[in-house]
Design a protein around this motif. Sequence first.
Motif, short mmCIF file in Angstrom:
data_model
loop_
_atom_site.label_atom_id
_atom_site.label_comp_id
_atom_site.label_asym_id
_atom_site.label_seq_id
_atom_site.Cartn_x
_atom_site.Cartn_y
_atom_site.Cartn_z
N PHE A 87 0.66 -1.16 -0.01
CA PHE A 87 0.14 -0.04 0.15
C PHE A 87 0.81 1.32 0.03
CE2 PHE A 87 -2.49 3.31 2.26
CZ PHE A 87 -3.72 3.33 1.27
N VAL A 88 1.87 1.03 0.79
CA VAL A 88 2.98 2.36 0.81
C VAL A 88 3.49 2.52 -0.74
CG1 VAL A 88 4.88 3.38 1.82
CG2 VAL A 88 3.07 2.43 3.27
N TYR A 89 3.72 1.30 -1.05
CA TYR A 89 4.60 1.72 -2.45
C TYR A 89 3.39 2.11 -3.59
CZ TYR A 89 6.34 0.41 -7.05
OH TYR A 89 6.98 0.37 -8.27
N PHE A 90 2.42 1.73 -3.47
CA PHE A 90 1.19 2.31 -4.36
C PHE A 90 1.10 3.66 -4.19
CE2 PHE A 90 -3.35 3.02 -4.99
CZ PHE A 90 -3.09 2.74 -6.39
N LEU A 91 1.11 4.18 -2.84
CA LEU A 91 0.97 5.61 -2.75
C LEU A 91 2.10 6.61 -3.24
CD1 LEU A 91 -0.73 5.75 0.88
CD2 LEU A 91 -1.77 6.33 -1.32
N TRP A 92 3.15 5.60 -3.10
CA TRP A 92 4.37 6.63 -3.45
C TRP A 92 4.59 6.60 -5.02
CZ3 TRP A 92 8.48 4.62 -6.28
CH2 TRP A 92 9.75 5.42 -6.53
N LEU A 112 2.07 6.69 -7.02
CA LEU A 112 0.99 7.60 -7.45
C LEU A 112 1.44 9.04 -7.31
CD1 LEU A 112 -2.50 6.25 -6.10
CD2 LEU A 112 -1.72 6.39 -8.49
N ASN A 113 2.22 9.24 -6.44
CA ASN A 113 2.87 10.63 -6.29
C ASN A 113 3.96 10.91 -7.27
OD1 ASN A 113 3.16 13.04 -4.96
ND2 ASN A 113 4.58 12.27 -3.38
N GLN A 114 4.72 9.80 -7.85
CA GLN A 114 5.71 10.06 -8.75
C GLN A 114 5.20 10.30 -10.27
OE1 GLN A 114 8.80 10.70 -7.76
NE2 GLN A 114 8.05 10.37 -5.65
#
Length: 188
Positions: free
Chosen positions: A50-55, A57-59
Amino acid sequence: MPQKDYVKAARPKTNAANRRPARSNAKAAAQAPAKPWLLLIVTFVLISGFVYFLWFLNQQPATTAPTVKPPAKTVKKDELPAKPTEEPYQYIKELENKEVKVDVTEQQQSSGPYQMQCGSFREQQQAETMKAQIAFAGFTSEVRRTDGERGVWYRVVLGPYESKRQATADRNRLRQQNINTCQIWNWS
């Protein structure tokens, strides 16, 4: 006296040969620690994903949809007419100094007094009962005997009233006392 357990007493006793062998405590103790570690590993993998997915999306660069401009429309301005210098309507000034005459006709007063009839009965006893009900409501009435084509009638009558408004007011008070059969007549 202790209570007897009837449910337990009714069960048939099982033989030792028919019983399933019990698990050994050593085997159960060895399997117990494996489950919490497996649960911790799955939870950690899900949180890291989940943390990787949010990161991720931010990139990503923000992409905008291509904007399509609507065709240019020619806007026509509404031009207001020139303001008049003088008021076109003169009725305000005319009515200030004018006298209005109105013909008032007086309402015709109905002729004769009114009476209220609350019942018409074949037997005098029924008429007297109605008269008593009206008396309990606080009004004075009388029973009148009338000989007609169809025989003798006993009518319970209130009045005379000078105006229909007085008769209507009394009829409304009688309706509050559940005497709903009264009618107002022009007595002439």
